[in-house]
Design a protein around this motif. Structure first.
Motif, PDB file in Angstrom:
ATOM      1  N   ASP A 174      53.172  79.010 -15.305  1.00  0.00           N
ATOM      2  CA  ASP A 174      54.119  77.915 -15.098  1.00  0.00           C
ATOM      3  C   ASP A 174      53.354  76.682 -14.646  1.00  0.00           C
ATOM      4  N   VAL A 175      53.565  75.579 -15.364  1.00  0.00           N
ATOM      5  CA  VAL A 175      52.942  74.312 -14.996  1.00  0.00           C
ATOM      6  C   VAL A 175      53.935  73.522 -14.156  1.00  0.00           C
ATOM      7  N   ALA A 176      53.622  73.323 -12.901  1.00  0.00           N
ATOM      8  CA  ALA A 176      54.508  72.568 -12.009  1.00  0.00           C
ATOM      9  C   ALA A 176      54.348  71.072 -12.271  1.00  0.00           C
ATOM     10  N   VAL A 177      55.483  70.374 -12.352  1.00  0.00           N
ATOM     11  CA  VAL A 177      55.453  68.935 -12.636  1.00  0.00           C
ATOM     12  C   VAL A 177      56.419  68.217 -11.706  1.00  0.00           C
ATOM     13  N   THR A 178      56.174  66.954 -11.530  1.00  0.00           N
ATOM     14  CA  THR A 178      57.093  66.064 -10.827  1.00  0.00           C
ATOM     15  C   THR A 178      57.196  64.777 -11.628  1.00  0.00           C
ATOM     16  N   GLY A 179      58.304  64.108 -11.513  1.00  0.00           N
ATOM     17  CA  GLY A 179      58.441  62.866 -12.261  1.00  0.00           C
ATOM     18  C   GLY A 179      59.745  62.175 -11.966  1.00  0.00           C
ATOM     19  N   THR A 180      59.972  61.093 -12.671  1.00  0.00           N
ATOM     20  CA  THR A 180      61.139  60.247 -12.476  1.00  0.00           C
ATOM     21  C   THR A 180      62.009  60.287 -13.731  1.00  0.00           C
ATOM     22  N   VAL A 181      63.311  60.312 -13.517  1.00  0.00           N
ATOM     23  CA  VAL A 181      64.249  60.267 -14.636  1.00  0.00           C
ATOM     24  C   VAL A 181      64.299  58.844 -15.180  1.00  0.00           C
ATOM     25  N   ASN A 182      64.144  58.719 -16.503  1.00  0.00           N
ATOM     26  CA  ASN A 182      64.183  57.411 -17.163  1.00  0.00           C
ATOM     27  C   ASN A 182      65.023  57.513 -18.425  1.00  0.00           C
ATOM     28  N   ALA A 183      65.391  56.340 -18.915  1.00  0.00           N
ATOM     29  CA  ALA A 183      66.022  56.309 -20.228  1.00  0.00           C
ATOM     30  C   ALA A 183      64.979  56.679 -21.273  1.00  0.00           C
ATOM     31  N   ARG A 184      65.347  57.559 -22.175  1.00  0.00           N
ATOM     32  CA  ARG A 184      64.410  57.912 -23.244  1.00  0.00           C
ATOM     33  C   ARG A 184      64.061  56.687 -24.066  1.00  0.00           C
ATOM     34  N   GLU A 185      65.037  55.807 -24.242  1.00  0.00           N
ATOM     35  CA  GLU A 185      64.796  54.525 -24.921  1.00  0.00           C
ATOM     36  C   GLU A 185      65.745  53.492 -24.331  1.00  0.00           C
ATOM     37  N   GLU A 186      65.178  52.515 -23.634  1.00  0.00           N
ATOM     38  CA  GLU A 186      65.981  51.428 -23.081  1.00  0.00           C
ATOM     39  C   GLU A 186      66.143  50.321 -24.112  1.00  0.00           C
ATOM     40  N   LEU A 187      67.369  49.812 -24.231  1.00  0.00           N
ATOM     41  CA  LEU A 187      67.643  48.717 -25.160  1.00  0.00           C
ATOM     42  C   LEU A 187      68.034  47.469 -24.370  1.00  0.00           C
ATOM     43  N   PRO A 188      67.213  46.427 -24.381  1.00  0.00           N
ATOM     44  CA  PRO A 188      67.654  45.159 -23.797  1.00  0.00           C
ATOM     45  C   PRO A 188      68.562  44.431 -24.777  1.00  0.00           C
ATOM     46  N   VAL A 189      69.641  43.886 -24.281  1.00  0.00           N
ATOM     47  CA  VAL A 189      70.596  43.163 -25.120  1.00  0.00           C
ATOM     48  C   VAL A 189      70.566  41.704 -24.701  1.00  0.00           C
ATOM     49  N   ALA A 190      70.174  40.834 -25.633  1.00  0.00           N
ATOM     50  CA  ALA A 190      70.086  39.398 -25.361  1.00  0.00           C
ATOM     51  C   ALA A 190      70.864  38.632 -26.416  1.00  0.00           C
ATOM     52  N   ALA A 191      71.161  37.373 -26.099  1.00  0.00           N
ATOM     53  CA  ALA A 191      71.853  36.498 -27.050  1.00  0.00           C
ATOM     54  C   ALA A 191      70.824  35.786 -27.924  1.00  0.00           C
ATOM     55  N   GLU A 192      71.028  35.816 -29.232  1.00  0.00           N
ATOM     56  CA  GLU A 192      70.123  35.117 -30.144  1.00  0.00           C
ATOM     57  C   GLU A 192      70.331  33.607 -30.076  1.00  0.00           C
ATOM     58  N   GLU A 241      65.282  61.211 -20.002  1.00  0.00           N
ATOM     59  CA  GLU A 241      64.081  62.034 -20.026  1.00  0.00           C
ATOM     60  C   GLU A 241      63.434  61.991 -18.646  1.00  0.00           C
ATOM     61  N   VAL A 242      62.546  62.952 -18.415  1.00  0.00           N
ATOM     62  CA  VAL A 242      61.708  62.963 -17.223  1.00  0.00           C
ATOM     63  C   VAL A 242      60.280  62.680 -17.672  1.00  0.00           C
ATOM     64  N   ARG A 243      59.688  61.643 -17.099  1.00  0.00           N
ATOM     65  CA  ARG A 243      58.288  61.346 -17.391  1.00  0.00           C
ATOM     66  C   ARG A 243      57.452  62.019 -16.300  1.00  0.00           C
ATOM     67  N   ALA A 244      57.050  63.251 -16.599  1.00  0.00           N
ATOM     68  CA  ALA A 244      56.388  64.103 -15.617  1.00  0.00           C
ATOM     69  C   ALA A 244      54.882  63.890 -15.659  1.00  0.00           C
ATOM     70  N   GLN A 245      54.299  63.792 -14.476  1.00  0.00           N
ATOM     71  CA  GLN A 245      52.848  63.666 -14.362  1.00  0.00           C
ATOM     72  C   GLN A 245      52.233  65.053 -14.251  1.00  0.00           C
ATOM     73  N   VAL A 246      51.246  65.312 -15.102  1.00  0.00           N
ATOM     74  CA  VAL A 246      50.629  66.634 -15.185  1.00  0.00           C
ATOM     75  C   VAL A 246      49.118  66.467 -15.077  1.00  0.00           C
ATOM     76  N   PRO A 247      48.437  67.274 -14.248  1.00  0.00           N
ATOM     77  CA  PRO A 247      46.971  67.202 -14.181  1.00  0.00           C
ATOM     78  C   PRO A 247      46.351  67.435 -15.557  1.00  0.00           C
ATOM     79  N   ALA A 248      45.220  66.787 -15.778  1.00  0.00           N
ATOM     80  CA  ALA A 248      44.586  66.850 -17.086  1.00  0.00           C
ATOM     81  C   ALA A 248      44.283  68.280 -17.505  1.00  0.00           C
ATOM     82  N   ALA A 249      43.825  69.127 -16.566  1.00  0.00           N
ATOM     83  CA  ALA A 249      43.483  70.509 -16.918  1.00  0.00           C
ATOM     84  C   ALA A 249      44.704  71.302 -17.364  1.00  0.00           C
ATOM     85  N   GLU A 250      45.900  70.930 -16.862  1.00  0.00           N
ATOM     86  CA  GLU A 250      47.110  71.659 -17.217  1.00  0.00           C
ATOM     87  C   GLU A 250      47.700  71.207 -18.553  1.00  0.00           C
ATOM     88  N   LEU A 251      47.266  70.065 -19.059  1.00  0.00           N
ATOM     89  CA  LEU A 251      47.828  69.582 -20.318  1.00  0.00           C
ATOM     90  C   LEU A 251      47.574  70.544 -21.465  1.00  0.00           C
TER      91      LEU A 251
END
Length: 472
Positions: free
Chosen positions: A85-103, A323-333
């Motif tokens: 088991d690879v233990a991870v920690t991270g922050t919940v983020n939008a998988r894809e954020e869409l900025p909405v602006a006026a043209e 999504e969770v952008r989890a940080q994983v040590p290089a050796a565990e990747l």
């Protein structure tokens, strides 16, 4: 202790009983021996023989036990299925954020129809901008277009019959001029041909000395003049034919009606106004800001009365995908692959996500990579939450030994194999570590017993012992 007895009695009085002093000396010697035996027994109890508490592994089957230099603990190599088991920690983020602006820029926000937390669908109206100025420009351009179209119609009115007849006569004159120039060209070509033959004859006579060069020079000059005249005749023909084409074009336009130049100017003016109208219509469409896709509004920066200036009015999570952008040590990747299930825990919730992307680089300062874990719909987490997770990976069966049994440098690892009461140094190749165990890819089998405790103090061939009752 050394005891010296007293001198023997003389013969005087032989046959008489000896005195009883020798019995006293015997008693003293006996006491001393008892004391010495007691002291020896006490010393033996305080310093027991090591061989009495350990059993040399070589004792069985040997005529005489060999002395053990050290007591060690051994363990048999195991063949097991490992789950990592690879233990991870991270922050919940939008998988894809869409900025909405006026043209459309520089317009005032007239109304805002959604707020943070709103679920929106693709094409839904979010903001309306003030379009009064653009609609006034559109009305003005539409009026200009009507005037340009009227001018174009007027420029295309039919010409008078006498003007058309004059254009026909001009065409006939151009055609006659072209015919005359073609006749002149034919005459020039014929004259040149005759002069070229005459000049060729004189060249032959000059070559044999029958005619002087001075007498033939006039003939050669005439040939050169005729060549120039023929070239000029060619040019005149081209000019005359161009005149015919222009006269025919003028007649065609005259028969269609109107002055060609006026008609072209009116058509160009009308086209320019149409283009300006299309531009204003596009800007009017941009005064209505709509959602680019389905999703959740997580941030609102639009306020009624603000002037649009290129900044985002909203930020939305596209299709509610987190999504969770989890940080994983290089050796565990190396243990992680796309599609692996991930148990994500936080704030009293536990859901199962899946690895959908592994970033292709590692931060050189922290030696951490990023594994992006897609969360299921309605997971209950919000963007910005900090969570923990475990990426489960099943590993194929492998031979393992305790990690502390493996010694040596990274490129020259070895273990001490226990056999017949002695240890033997065995080179090995190691794989990944799993808790306190490490995979051995080559060098030993599950029939081998390796030294676990005390291995760092051994040499190849040392005689060892294991604790009494221990099972190697």
């Amino acid at each position: 202790m050394t005891v010296t007895p007293e001198a023997a009695p003389t013969t005087e009085g032989a046959g008489q009983p000896r005195p009883r002093r020798w019995k006293a000396w015997v008693a003293v010697v006996a006491v001393v021996l008892v004391v010495v035996a007691g002291l020896a027994a006490g010393v033996g109890q305080q310093h027991p023989d090591p061989a009495a508490s350990v059993t040399p592994a070589s004792a069985a089957g040997s005529s005489a036990p060999r002395p053990a230099v050290m007591m060690v603990a051994v363990k048999k190599a195991r063949f097991q299925t490992l789950h990592h088991d690879v233990a991870v920690t991270g922050t919940v983020n939008a998988r894809e954020e869409l900025p909405v602006a006026a043209e459309a820029q520089g317009l005032r926000i007239e109304s805002v129809l959604v707020d943070e937390g709103s679920q929106v669908t693709r094409g839904q109206v979010l903001v309306r901008l003030d379009d009064s100025g653009l609609r006034a420009q559109l009305a003005q351009l539409q009026a200009r277009l009507r005037g340009a179209l009227a001018a174009e119609v007027k420029a295309r009115q039919p010409n008078r019959p006498q003007e058309v007849e004059g254009l026909r006569l001009s065409l006939k004159e151009a055609q006659a001029s072209a015919a005359l120039q073609r006749a002149n060209l034919q005459q020039a070509e014929a004259t040149l041909k005759n002069d070229q033959e005459n000049a060729a004859r004189y060249r032959r006579l000059v070559a044999v000395g029958a005619v002087a060069v001075a007498d033939a020079r006039g003939v050669f000059t005439t040939e050169t003049k005729d060549e120039a005249a023929m070239m000029a005749a060619h040019d005149q023909v081209r000019v005359a034919e161009t005149g015919v084409a222009e006269a025919a074009n003028r007649l065609n336009l005259g028969e269609l009606g109107g002055n060609p130049q006026d008609s072209e100017v009116a058509a160009a003016a009308a086209a320019e106004v149409r283009a300006n109208i299309e531009q204003i219509e596009v800007q009017l469409a941009q005064t209505v800001v709509v959602a680019p896709d389905d999703g959740l509004i997580i941030k609102r920066d639009a306020t009624i009365g603000d002037i649009t200036a290129g900044k985002a009015l909203f930020t939305m999570v596209r299709r509610n995908q987190l999504e969770v952008r989890a940080q994983v040590p290089a050796a565990e990747l190396f243990h992680v692959k796309t599609g692996d299930p991930v148990e994500v825990t936080g704030y009293g919730k536990t859901v199962t996500g899946r690895v959908w992307k592994i970033t292709p680089q590692v931060d050189p300062s922290t030696l951490l990579g990023v594994v992006r874990v897609a969360l299921p719909a309605n997971a209950g987490f919000l963007p910005g939450m900090f969570v923990q997770g475990a990426i489960a990976e099943a590993v194929v069966q492998a031979v393992t030994v305790p990690m502390k049994a493996a010694l040596g440098a990274a490129d020259e690892r070895f273990v001490f194999v226990y056999r017949d009461g002695a240890v033997h140094k065995r080179p090995v190749h190691l794989g990944q570590t799993y808790g306190e165990d490490v995979i051995v890819t080559s060098g030993i089998t599950t029939q081998d017993q390796v030294v676990v405790d005390g291995a760092a103090f051994l040499n190849d061939g040392d005689i060892v012992a294991v604790p009494e009752g221990a099972t190697p």
